[in-house]
Design an enzyme around this catalytic site. Structure first.
Site, short mmCIF file in Angstrom:
data_model
loop_
_atom_site.label_atom_id
_atom_site.label_comp_id
_atom_site.label_asym_id
_atom_site.label_seq_id
_atom_site.Cartn_x
_atom_site.Cartn_y
_atom_site.Cartn_z
N HIS A 493 14.23 -26.81 7.64
CA HIS A 493 15.26 -26.61 9.05
C HIS A 493 16.68 -27.30 8.53
O HIS A 493 17.67 -26.79 8.82
CB HIS A 493 14.68 -27.47 10.07
CG HIS A 493 15.50 -27.48 11.45
ND1 HIS A 493 15.20 -26.80 12.59
CD2 HIS A 493 16.53 -28.25 11.86
CE1 HIS A 493 15.91 -26.89 13.36
NE2 HIS A 493 16.95 -27.89 13.14
N GLU A 494 16.53 -28.60 8.26
CA GLU A 494 18.08 -29.19 8.04
C GLU A 494 18.77 -28.74 6.71
O GLU A 494 20.00 -28.58 6.84
CB GLU A 494 17.76 -30.93 7.72
CG GLU A 494 17.14 -31.48 9.05
CD GLU A 494 17.81 -31.33 10.23
OE1 GLU A 494 19.12 -31.11 10.31
OE2 GLU A 494 17.33 -31.47 11.25
N HIS A 497 20.88 -25.91 8.30
CA HIS A 497 22.02 -26.34 8.77
C HIS A 497 23.01 -26.54 7.61
O HIS A 497 24.26 -26.21 7.92
CB HIS A 497 21.67 -27.74 9.66
CG HIS A 497 21.13 -27.44 10.82
ND1 HIS A 497 21.96 -26.75 11.97
CD2 HIS A 497 20.30 -28.27 11.63
CE1 HIS A 497 21.08 -26.67 13.05
NE2 HIS A 497 20.16 -27.66 13.04
N HIS A 500 24.63 -23.47 6.52
CA HIS A 500 25.82 -23.12 7.50
C HIS A 500 26.89 -23.81 7.36
O HIS A 500 28.20 -23.15 7.27
CB HIS A 500 25.31 -23.43 8.99
CG HIS A 500 25.89 -22.39 9.95
ND1 HIS A 500 25.45 -22.63 11.41
CD2 HIS A 500 26.89 -21.56 10.15
CE1 HIS A 500 26.32 -21.83 12.18
NE2 HIS A 500 26.77 -21.16 11.33
#
Length: 708
Positions: A493-494, A497, A500
């Site tokens: 998940h991280e 990010h 991104h």
């Protein structure tokens, strides 16, 4: 000691605040970063450097703003909008380091500096956004935007700049501007205090166990970690359990001693709510009321209306609609789970009603019973290094990126490691820091942040410096850090990010990377979780840390079969927190009851069962009271609709479909906030998302709803 530190810090700030020649010559923020890839020189930065550098940064940016205001030439996009965008470089450089350290490696001195500077930084922001002459120039450009021939990114920057002025009070009269300044100043201090109180309360609790029989049920690795922690705390032949997630959550999951489970659970859920000097009840009510006052001052009915105007959801009604659509089947599934656990407890001879401190314990027993799945069988396949290799492998197959550890580079803590990220052809993409384990100086949870957002200077891409910070289980004895499956998905998940931020390829830093609405920012992170659980991917990275053998098909099948197990609890506790957030921020008048009473009424309204509490109770709901997610905690489930739909693009073709990966990179990851989120999503997917895939993924698509 704290008062002495505050006084000492204050004297340092006053002595160094003028940034004289001597202090400027020794302060690393006042010179170019002479480091690999121009990362912050953490090895040279000291606490006393922050205040003078921030104050000098404020002074420099104000001078740059004054130059824009006093420019006798007619306002243009270049001499006003771009000039504002490029102002405040020093302040931005110092602030990113300071506030990142305040989250990841704080201390009394940093916390004192943060509280002292908060009003000054708030005042500086207001001095810009409430500058009438500056706004007049911006408005001239905005009113004539159709004749300027701006490209789409320039149009977006202009729109964001204009709206920022309006949303920050530029159209208010002088009396209301003063009210707004006062509110902003108060909120800046209260937000910091709220977060500091949570950290202090989390660190304060220590459960020492000196009788080995009280460890019954606990896995050996958890015992070993607790023994090490007790030794570190100066206690011999004891075991220490804390409120850090890698300690408290497995304790609740495995400890046979029900009284000790209750003791640690009570400590966990009462943080910030003990009537001491770290109590957050009055702070959060004051913050909610100040936000409501600010929203109405700016012409909005509620704080939620103010926040959601800039989101994909647009308004609170749309958020409530989604949450309530999920709430009914989630609560029904949670009740089914509770009833199953109650039966199990009774068959084992337990003569009590399931309580919150029992839930994880009996859920784990039920998991073993229904699926023959023991998390302790799984963890040896998820050493931190193997999971990291798996993340790197997935990202390489999707986007061609490679990761090479950088040894000769400053880091802010020995636990933090740095990596150079490169394209397949060797071109530099950015720098990534990763910091995995809990410590007293780090707040809880997991997050991605930036030390330098990407931007373009004279046609050349200025590469970002990104960091992900987590609180994963630590190594114990001779064993490496072994992650739970939840921690595995958190890592993926991280990293989403991080991508991104790393792959951002825009002109302006204000539009780079994660500069998107809250309910869109979780798409890149949550879609990555899907690859973590795919069998063919698991076989490549889930390798036993001792034997090197790949996770067996039998264990993967058990993981898949139990994939929707516990989703009633997980979804219900999450939705409860999301609804609590909205309830605080859809008030049209002042909240006149206490935080406990407000929360109780909020939960009663939705029929929350007593065996579950919101994922975050009010007094430690850091996301919304000191983390920037006010009226936005729903974003994870909103983005869940997006990510499950988006992942279907790969499931319908192939997991590492290069065409789809390139489209996701070009339309989502690289574009930051340069376009409307739904437009970017449709450009990638070809259509707007539907909720069906999310309901199926969580096992909520065929839940029978009853009235119990």
């Amino acid at each position: 000691m704290k008062k002495t530190m505050m006084a000492l810090t204050g004297s340092i700030l006053l002595a160094c605040g003028t940034a004289d020649q001597e202090s400027m010559s020794t302060n690393p923020f006042f010179e170019p970063y002479n480091t690999p890839f121009e990362v912050p020189p953490f090895d040279k930065i000291k606490n006393e450097h922050f205040a003078p550098a921030i104050r000098e940064g404020i002074k420099q940016q104000q001078a740059e703003i004054d130059a824009i205001v006093n420019n006798a030439e007619a306002p243009t996009f270049a001499n006003t909008i771009e000039a504002m965008e490029n102002s405040g470089d020093l302040l931005a450089r110092v602030s990113t380091v300071f506030y990142n350290l305040n989250s990841a490696n704080t201390n009394d001195s940093i916390q004192a500096i943060a509280k002292e500077l908060a009003p000054e930084i708030s005042k500086h922001g207001d001095n810009i956004s409430l500058n009438e002459k500056l706004f007049a120039k911006v408005k001239v450009i905005w009113d004539g935007k159709d004749q300027l021939g701006l490209n789409p990114e320039q149009q977006k920057l202009l729109e964001k700049t204009y709206k920022s002025f309006v949303r920050n009070g530029a159209n208010l009269n002088e009396a209301d501007k003063e009210k707004l300044r006062e509110i902003n100043s108060k909120l800046s201090v209260l937000s910091l205090q709220f977060g500091q109180n949570i950290l202090a309360e989390t660190n304060a609790f220590k459960l020492f166990i000196d009788t080995e029989s009280d460890l019954a049920g606990l896995p050996q690795e958890l015992r070993d970690a607790a023994f090490q922690d007790a030794e570190t705390a100066g206690e011999e032949n004891k075991w220490l359990f804390t409120l850090q997630n890698p300690s408290v959550m497995p304790f609740l999951q495995y400890a046979d001693n029900r009284e000790l489970r209750k003791q640690i659970w009570e400590a966990y859920q009462i943080r910030g709510n003990q009537g001491n000097d770290k109590d957050n009840k009055s702070i959060l009510i004051e913050m909610a009321n100040l936000r409501q006052q600010k929203a109405q001052l700016l012409g909005y009915k509620t704080h939620a209306d103010y926040v959601l105007e800039e989101s994909m959801a647009k308004n609170a009604d749309n958020v409530y609609k989604l949450l309530n659509q999920l709430w009914t089947p989630a609560l029904a599934k949670a009740k089914q789970e509770r009833d199953e656990m109650q039966v199990l407890a009774k068959t084992e001879g337990a003569d009590f009603k399931i309580e919150p401190w029992d839930w994880r314990y009996y859920e784990e027993k039920l998991r073993k019973q229904k699926f023959d799945l023991d998390e302790q069988q799984v963890k040896p396949y998820f050493s931190l290094q193997n999971v990291q290799n798996g993340v790197f492998m997935v990202v390489n197959k999707l986007f061609g990126l490679t990761f090479e550890e950088i040894k000769n580079i400053p880091t802010y803590h020995p636990d933090a490691k740095a990596y150079e990220v490169k394209e397949a052809d060797g071109r530099h993409v950015g720098v990534l820091y990763m910091d995995f384990h809990p410590r007293a100086s780090k707040r809880g949870g997991a997050w991605m942040t930036s030390y330098r957002p990407q931007k373009t200077i004279n046609g050349e891409r200025k590469a970002p410096v990104i960091s992900i910070v987590c609180n994963f289980s630590k190594p114990t004895g001779d064993a490496p850090a072994l992650l739970t499956f939840d921690e595995v998905t958190t890592f993926f998940h991280e990293f989403g990010h991080a991508l991104h931020g790393l792959l951002s390829n825009v002109q302006y830093r204000s539009l780079a990377g994660t500069s998107v609405p809250r309910d869109f920012v979780e798409l890149p992170s949550q879609i990555m979780e899907n690859w973590a659980t795919e069998p063919s991917v698991l076989k490549q990275y889930a390798l036993h840390y001792q034997t090197g053998e790949a996770i067996p098909d039998e264990l993967i099948a058990k993981l898949q079969n139990s994939g929707t197990f516990g989703q009633g609890f997980a979804t219900t506790e999450y939705l409860a927190a999301s609804l609590l957030d909205l309830d605080y921020h859809t008030q049209t008048g002042a909240i006149t009851v206490g935080a406990d009473e407000f929360e109780k009424a909020s939960m009663e309204k939705i029929g929350m069962i007593s065996e579950i509490i919101p994922r975050y109770r009010s007094t430690y709901f850091q996301h919304i009271f000191s983390g920037g997610y006010s009226s936005g905690y729903y974003s994870y489930i909103w983005s869940g609709v997006l990510d499950t739909d988006a992942f279907q693009a790969f499931k319908e073709t192939e997991l590492f479909n290069q065409e789809k990966a390139l489209a996701f990179r070009k339309e989502i990851l690289e574009r930051g906030g340069t376009d409307e989120p739904m437009k970017m999503y449709v450009n990638f997917r070809g259509a707007e998302p539907k909720i069906d895939a999310l309901l199926k993924k969580r096992g909520l698509d065929q839940v029978t709803v009853d009235k119990k």
